[in-house]
Design a protein around this motif. Structure first.
Motif: not given
Length: 430
Positions: A41, A43-50, A102-103
């Motif tokens: 969650q 990762q998705a919220s802060l747009h962290i690449p896989e 932000t991330a």
């Protein structure tokens, strides 16, 4: 109360001490549990690449490098004063983490939170080691670790409700900060450890210069070099091999086995409740049969059960192997923490704990970075983790051949104070 019961029961003031220092471990582990469980969650919220998730998770652990000078200062100004600083810093960083947009912001705030929480954890084990009698030191450290692990249980329980909380994972950090504020108020009753008070009195008599305050760092390297190297050689491969193993459990269950967040949280809660017994068992058994035997046995079995966890397709074996691995990991961690707190004298006990923490987390960061490097080559987080697990058993070599046994021995017997000798003759090596 029978004689047997009284021998295994701490005095009231020592039980209070365990609660006051262990309560922050409870929140620390709650925070770590939330991050591990809510990683998908976040990762998705802060747009962290896989492809960056392993490296990103590792960077947050760099807080331990900042924790080292904090824990070092505890050998100069005292344990109680530093505990107030660390828990205050944790509270501020945890509150602000809930509002990260932000991330990068979240990365900075969680790194700072780790800085204070790592220093806090180190000091808690040092305080208990210094204040509890030798015959019950392992038992008490086991209880301390168990109290801390209840934080993982709370995070697991709350994680089952992540989809109905108004602000999702952010609300978890607000809850954690509220708990830290309560602990700050309760710690007004905490006093300085007697061993440090005695050491400080001796220092005052000699009126040491500012340069003498660097003695904890110098002594750590010079006084017991063999022990320090052996402790590093134990900590580093174990942490390197297991870092990604733990970081990806929630992600692995959800993405490879189709678990929902609620199912992951439920499994973590009930499985962790069973596994927490590992702390109690290891604490008592390490007092009876020795730290080295328990640590060797648990390291090997932890590695084996995690291999099963990441390779099996049977859901029953998956759950059973995870519980067994967690049970044994808890046992190994409390035993290793006990050793790290017992192997060095009071004058640099906190510094040595901090140094071990730096090695532990740095090796973990390297393990996570290695996972990120392996992922595009093998095409699977699970396969990358399996490769890295092969490093963990090497931790047993220094335990078996180079570390002394510390169970049921006084701290002064295990590690005589050599501060005075080092000040007058830096070549002294006991």
């Amino acid at each position: 109360m029978t004689d047997s019961e009284s021998r295994h029961r701490l005095p009231r003031e020592q039980r209070l001490l365990l609660f006051l220092v262990g309560s922050s471990l409870f929140i620390n582990n709650y925070d770590l549990g939330i991050f591990a469980l809510a990683l998908p969650q976040i990762q998705a919220s802060l747009h962290i690449p896989e492809e960056n998730i392993g490296f990103y998770t590792g960077i947050i652990r760099f807080g331990v490098l900042l924790a080292f000078p904090l824990a070092f200062m505890a050998d100069i100004v005292g344990r109680k004063r530093l505990l107030l600083i660390t828990i205050s810093g944790m509270t501020i960083a945890t509150v602000l983490s809930a509002f990260a947009q932000t991330a990068t912001h979240f990365l900075i705030l969680q790194t700072m939170a780790r800085c204070f929480s790592y220093a806090e954890d180190m000091l808690c084990y040092v305080i208990v080691a210094e204040e509890i009698d030798a015959r019950m030191r392992g038992w008490a450290l086991g209880r301390l670790a168990a109290l801390g692990t209840l934080g993982y249980g709370l995070s697991s329980l709350l994680y089952t409700q992540i989809d109905i909380l108004p602000h999702g994972w952010r609300d978890f950090y607000v809850i954690g900060a509220a708990g830290l504020i309560v602990i700050i108020l309760a710690r007004s009753q905490l006093r300085e450890t007697q061993r440090f008070a005695d050491l400080q009195a001796a220092r005052d008599k000699t009126r040491q210069s500012i340069g003498r305050h660097l003695t904890p760092i110098v002594s750590l390297v010079r006084a017991y070099p063999g022990r320090f190297i052996a402790l590093v050689a134990t900590t580093a491969p174990y942490s390197f091999g297991l870092a990604a193993t733990f970081a990806f459990i929630s992600k692995f269950l959800q993405e490879s086995h189709g678990y929902t967040p609620k199912e992951v949280g439920t499994l973590q809660f009930f499985g962790g409740a069973l596994a927490i017994i590992g702390y109690f068992v290891a604490g008592r058994m390490s007092d009876s049969i020795g730290r080295r035997r328990i640590l060797t046995f648990t390291i090997l079995l932890v590695t084996g059960f995690f291999y099963v966890f990441y390779l099996t397709g049977d859901p029953r074996i998956l759950v059973a192997s995870w519980i067994c691995a967690l049970f044994l990991y808890f046992a190994s961690e409390v035993t290793l923490s006990a050793l790290g707190s017992e192997l060095f004298p009071t004058s640099y006990r906190s510094t040595s704990a901090a140094a071990r923490g730096v090695v532990n987390v740095t090796a973990g960061i390297m393990g996570l970075a290695a996972e990120s490097a392996l992922y595009p080559l093998v095409g699977s987080h699970a396969y990358a983790i399996i490769i890295l697990l092969a490093v963990a058993p090497f931790a047993t070599i220094p335990v078996l051949f180079f570390l002394p046994e510390t169970a049921r021995r006084s701290l002064e017997e295990v590690s005589p104070e050599v501060l005075h000798d080092l000040e007058t003759d830096p070549t002294v090596h006991p």
